[in-house]
Design a protein around this motif. Structure first.
Motif, PDB file in Angstrom:
ATOM      1  N   GLY A 287      44.629  35.395  61.136  1.00  0.00           N
ATOM      2  CA  GLY A 287      44.694  34.106  61.808  1.00  0.00           C
ATOM      3  C   GLY A 287      45.492  34.127  63.089  1.00  0.00           C
ATOM      4  N   ASP A 288      45.908  35.324  63.539  1.00  0.00           N
ATOM      5  CA  ASP A 288      46.646  35.422  64.797  1.00  0.00           C
ATOM      6  C   ASP A 288      45.722  35.298  66.005  1.00  0.00           C
ATOM      7  OD1 ASP A 288      48.988  35.876  63.357  1.00  0.00           O
ATOM      8  OD2 ASP A 288      48.642  38.036  63.297  1.00  0.00           O
ATOM      9  N   LEU A 289      44.440  35.584  65.813  1.00  0.00           N
ATOM     10  CA  LEU A 289      43.452  35.472  66.875  1.00  0.00           C
ATOM     11  C   LEU A 289      42.340  34.529  66.435  1.00  0.00           C
ATOM     12  CD1 LEU A 289      43.033  39.241  67.874  1.00  0.00           C
ATOM     13  CD2 LEU A 289      44.283  37.492  69.164  1.00  0.00           C
ATOM     14  N   ASP A 290      41.797  33.785  67.383  1.00  0.00           N
ATOM     15  CA  ASP A 290      40.658  32.914  67.088  1.00  0.00           C
ATOM     16  C   ASP A 290      39.347  33.682  67.213  1.00  0.00           C
ATOM     17  OD1 ASP A 290      42.086  30.390  66.713  1.00  0.00           O
ATOM     18  OD2 ASP A 290      42.571  30.574  68.841  1.00  0.00           O
TER      19      ASP A 290
ATOM     20  N   GLY B 115      35.259  14.491  72.845  1.00  0.00           N
ATOM     21  CA  GLY B 115      34.961  15.382  73.969  1.00  0.00           C
ATOM     22  C   GLY B 115      36.201  15.881  74.676  1.00  0.00           C
ATOM     23  N   LEU B 116      37.343  15.816  73.998  1.00  0.00           N
ATOM     24  CA  LEU B 116      38.598  16.234  74.632  1.00  0.00           C
ATOM     25  C   LEU B 116      39.135  17.463  73.908  1.00  0.00           C
ATOM     26  CD1 LEU B 116      40.241  12.704  74.957  1.00  0.00           C
ATOM     27  CD2 LEU B 116      39.103  14.001  76.751  1.00  0.00           C
ATOM     28  N   VAL B 117      38.450  18.573  74.041  1.00  0.00           N
ATOM     29  CA  VAL B 117      38.911  19.801  73.399  1.00  0.00           C
ATOM     30  C   VAL B 117      40.218  20.236  74.041  1.00  0.00           C
ATOM     31  CG1 VAL B 117      38.379  22.213  72.945  1.00  0.00           C
ATOM     32  CG2 VAL B 117      36.571  20.500  72.820  1.00  0.00           C
ATOM     33  N   ARG B 118      41.220  20.452  73.219  1.00  0.00           N
ATOM     34  CA  ARG B 118      42.512  20.878  73.737  1.00  0.00           C
ATOM     35  C   ARG B 118      43.174  21.769  72.695  1.00  0.00           C
ATOM     36  NH1 ARG B 118      45.562  15.003  73.403  1.00  0.00           N
ATOM     37  NH2 ARG B 118      45.713  14.897  71.134  1.00  0.00           N
ATOM     38  N   GLY B 119      44.422  22.076  72.889  1.00  0.00           N
ATOM     39  CA  GLY B 119      45.124  22.951  71.964  1.00  0.00           C
ATOM     40  C   GLY B 119      45.293  24.332  72.552  1.00  0.00           C
ATOM     41  N   SER B 120      45.108  25.361  71.745  1.00  0.00           N
ATOM     42  CA  SER B 120      45.288  26.728  72.209  1.00  0.00           C
ATOM     43  C   SER B 120      44.131  27.591  71.729  1.00  0.00           C
ATOM     44  CB  SER B 120      46.616  27.294  71.699  1.00  0.00           C
ATOM     45  OG  SER B 120      46.609  27.340  70.280  1.00  0.00           O
ATOM     46  N   LEU B 121      43.945  28.695  72.416  1.00  0.00           N
ATOM     47  CA  LEU B 121      42.881  29.645  72.078  1.00  0.00           C
ATOM     48  C   LEU B 121      43.434  31.050  72.246  1.00  0.00           C
ATOM     49  CD1 LEU B 121      39.804  30.151  71.477  1.00  0.00           C
ATOM     50  CD2 LEU B 121      39.533  30.358  73.958  1.00  0.00           C
ATOM     51  N   SER B 122      43.396  31.839  71.178  1.00  0.00           N
ATOM     52  CA  SER B 122      43.859  33.223  71.222  1.00  0.00           C
ATOM     53  C   SER B 122      42.641  34.140  71.213  1.00  0.00           C
ATOM     54  CB  SER B 122      44.753  33.532  70.020  1.00  0.00           C
ATOM     55  OG  SER B 122      45.946  32.771  70.073  1.00  0.00           O
TER      56      SER B 122
ATOM     57  N   ALA C 103      38.147  27.862  58.875  1.00  0.00           N
ATOM     58  CA  ALA C 103      37.430  26.975  59.791  1.00  0.00           C
ATOM     59  C   ALA C 103      37.836  27.276  61.231  1.00  0.00           C
ATOM     60  CB  ALA C 103      37.726  25.522  59.449  1.00  0.00           C
ATOM     61  N   MET C 104      36.866  27.223  62.116  1.00  0.00           N
ATOM     62  CA  MET C 104      37.126  27.484  63.529  1.00  0.00           C
ATOM     63  C   MET C 104      37.608  26.206  64.208  1.00  0.00           C
ATOM     64  SD  MET C 104      37.291  29.471  66.064  1.00  0.00           S
ATOM     65  CE  MET C 104      36.601  30.939  65.315  1.00  0.00           C
ATOM     66  N   SER C 105      38.585  26.337  65.088  1.00  0.00           N
ATOM     67  CA  SER C 105      39.074  25.194  65.855  1.00  0.00           C
ATOM     68  C   SER C 105      38.024  24.770  66.868  1.00  0.00           C
ATOM     69  CB  SER C 105      40.366  25.566  66.579  1.00  0.00           C
ATOM     70  OG  SER C 105      40.096  26.502  67.610  1.00  0.00           O
ATOM     71  N   PRO C 106      38.069  23.523  67.329  1.00  0.00           N
ATOM     72  CA  PRO C 106      37.122  23.098  68.368  1.00  0.00           C
ATOM     73  C   PRO C 106      37.172  23.976  69.613  1.00  0.00           C
ATOM     74  CG  PRO C 106      38.195  21.186  67.415  1.00  0.00           C
ATOM     75  CD  PRO C 106      38.881  22.394  66.843  1.00  0.00           C
ATOM     76  N   ALA C 107      38.375  24.390  70.016  1.00  0.00           N
ATOM     77  CA  ALA C 107      38.495  25.257  71.193  1.00  0.00           C
ATOM     78  C   ALA C 107      37.810  26.596  70.937  1.00  0.00           C
ATOM     79  CB  ALA C 107      39.964  25.475  71.549  1.00  0.00           C
TER      80      ALA C 107
ATOM     81  N   VAL D 179      46.278  17.456  58.657  1.00  0.00           N
ATOM     82  CA  VAL D 179      46.493  16.459  59.704  1.00  0.00           C
ATOM     83  C   VAL D 179      46.177  17.050  61.077  1.00  0.00           C
ATOM     84  CG1 VAL D 179      48.231  15.060  60.877  1.00  0.00           C
ATOM     85  CG2 VAL D 179      48.173  15.146  58.388  1.00  0.00           C
ATOM     86  N   SER D 180      46.634  18.294  61.303  1.00  0.00           N
ATOM     87  CA  SER D 180      46.347  18.952  62.579  1.00  0.00           C
ATOM     88  C   SER D 180      44.848  19.137  62.773  1.00  0.00           C
ATOM     89  CB  SER D 180      47.056  20.310  62.621  1.00  0.00           C
ATOM     90  OG  SER D 180      46.745  21.008  63.801  1.00  0.00           O
ATOM     91  N   GLY D 181      44.159  19.547  61.699  1.00  0.00           N
ATOM     92  CA  GLY D 181      42.717  19.706  61.788  1.00  0.00           C
ATOM     93  C   GLY D 181      42.014  18.393  62.056  1.00  0.00           C
ATOM     94  N   GLY D 182      42.510  17.317  61.448  1.00  0.00           N
ATOM     95  CA  GLY D 182      41.917  16.009  61.683  1.00  0.00           C
ATOM     96  C   GLY D 182      42.074  15.565  63.123  1.00  0.00           C
ATOM     97  N   ARG D 183      43.232  15.831  63.688  1.00  0.00           N
ATOM     98  CA  ARG D 183      43.446  15.473  65.092  1.00  0.00           C
ATOM     99  C   ARG D 183      42.518  16.259  66.009  1.00  0.00           C
ATOM    100  NH1 ARG D 183      50.028  15.627  64.636  1.00  0.00           N
ATOM    101  NH2 ARG D 183      50.360  13.443  64.021  1.00  0.00           N
ATOM    102  N   LEU D 184      42.366  17.557  65.741  1.00  0.00           N
ATOM    103  CA  LEU D 184      41.474  18.368  66.548  1.00  0.00           C
ATOM    104  C   LEU D 184      40.035  17.895  66.423  1.00  0.00           C
ATOM    105  CD1 LEU D 184      42.891  21.954  65.921  1.00  0.00           C
ATOM    106  CD2 LEU D 184      42.928  20.696  68.068  1.00  0.00           C
ATOM    107  N   ALA D 185      39.630  17.517  65.193  1.00  0.00           N
ATOM    108  CA  ALA D 185      38.265  17.031  64.991  1.00  0.00           C
ATOM    109  C   ALA D 185      38.013  15.749  65.776  1.00  0.00           C
ATOM    110  CB  ALA D 185      38.012  16.802  63.504  1.00  0.00           C
ATOM    111  N   LEU D 186      38.999  14.869  65.817  1.00  0.00           N
ATOM    112  CA  LEU D 186      38.857  13.634  66.588  1.00  0.00           C
ATOM    113  C   LEU D 186      38.802  13.926  68.082  1.00  0.00           C
ATOM    114  CD1 LEU D 186      41.242  11.236  64.641  1.00  0.00           C
ATOM    115  CD2 LEU D 186      38.740  11.241  64.637  1.00  0.00           C
ATOM    116  N   ASP D 187      39.619  14.896  68.522  1.00  0.00           N
ATOM    117  CA  ASP D 187      39.555  15.298  69.935  1.00  0.00           C
ATOM    118  C   ASP D 187      38.168  15.823  70.285  1.00  0.00           C
ATOM    119  OD1 ASP D 187      42.153  14.596  70.377  1.00  0.00           O
ATOM    120  OD2 ASP D 187      42.959  16.614  70.184  1.00  0.00           O
TER     121      ASP D 187
END
Length: 295
Positions: A139-142, A87-94, A276-280, A75-83
């Protein structure tokens, strides 16, 4: 079954307490207990053992646990994919950077990313390359800027961003400072000043000495390259550093080429090849690829 119930279940298992789970979730403890009983009735299985001083998953709960995590991750991945689609990249980046990373404009890169994606919360960690690689695997760092030696990092994608010759930085009055080059064997007969274990340049030096059968004896180990310059300037030994960094020191120290074999300081942008890499994270990789060019 509701997503909220899965979140409550994970929190109780991880905290081993209804009370601590409620505090973590910022909800009332009776509400957590009620939702867990409701989910257990729906599944027809007792998921949590409440008989001891700490709450633990039953066998059924342990079996169900990875599926609950997978559902929430999906679900979290789906939300990020929709963001990302919007064009609304958000969340966190380590982001990790290797200790003594002086050849990469990390501050400028992070500032550019923040201007482009102000909704992304950035976390920065500085550590030796081996610790950063472990953080990527866990997975502690992106993403991380790590030093790489002769072997590419296993289980990681990487893109080389710095590839510079390494030199021996010496005081101008040192007997070897007038030489154009010094062999690795000659260098290792002198007191060596070097970056800590786990950094790319140190690993490359260790591998070169091992391959040549030359004993390596580092007399002073410092994580700050500028401190190594200060030590070499005062005649305390030869500092193994990237050539461009030594040239920027002017007349303070003299850089002498290391031959037979030549050493290179290499830094790569790395990320996990197993998740899988996050959008951020992908946005940061794209930006770094456009800005950072191997030197």
């Amino acid at each position: 079954m509701e997503l909220r119930q899965l979140e409550y279940f994970l929190a109780v298992v991880e905290e081993r307490s209804f009370t601590r789970a409620a505090e973590r979730l910022h909800v009332a403890q009776p509400g957590v207990s009620a939702q867990m009983r409701r989910m257990e009735r729906e599944l027809g299985q007792q998921l949590l053992d409440r008989s001891g001083p700490e709450v633990r998953p039953t066998q059924a709960g342990a079996t169900f646990l990875p599926y609950a995590r997978a559902a929430l991750d999906a679900v979290s991945g789906g939300r990020l994919a929709l963001d990302e689609l919007a064009g609304l990249v958000r969340g966190s980046l380590s982001v990790g950077i290797v200790t003594s990373c002086s050849s990469v404009p990390v501050t400028d890169l992070l500032a550019d990313f923040h201007r482009g994606y102000p909704e992304v919360e950035i976390r920065l960690v500085e550590a030796p390359s081996d610790q950063l690689a472990a953080g990527l695997h866990a997975g502690d760092l992106d993403v991380a800027l790590i030093g790489v030696a002769t072997k590419p990092p296993e289980g990681l994608h990487h893109r080389l961003v710095v590839d510079e010759p390494a030199v021996a930085g010496m005081a101008p009055e040192d007997a070897l400072a007038a030489r154009r080059a010094v062999s690795l064997a000659e260098l290792c007969e002198r007191p060596l000043l070097c970056l800590p274990r786990g950094t790319g340049l140190r690993t490359m030096l260790e591998e070169a000495c091992e391959s040549a059968g030359i004993p390596l004896r580092v007399t002073m180990e410092v994580g700050d390259p500028q401190r190594l310059v200060e030590l070499a300037e005062r005649g305390l030994g030869a500092a193994v550093l990237p050539a461009p960094f030594v040239r920027r020191q002017g007349s303070r120290i003299r850089g002498v080429e290391i031959s037979a074999p030549g050493l290179r300081a290499r830094i790569a942008l790395a990320w996990s090849a197993e998740r899988a890499m996050s959008p951020a994270g992908q946005a940061f990789i794209d930006l770094a690829g456009a800005v950072l060019v191997p030197a």
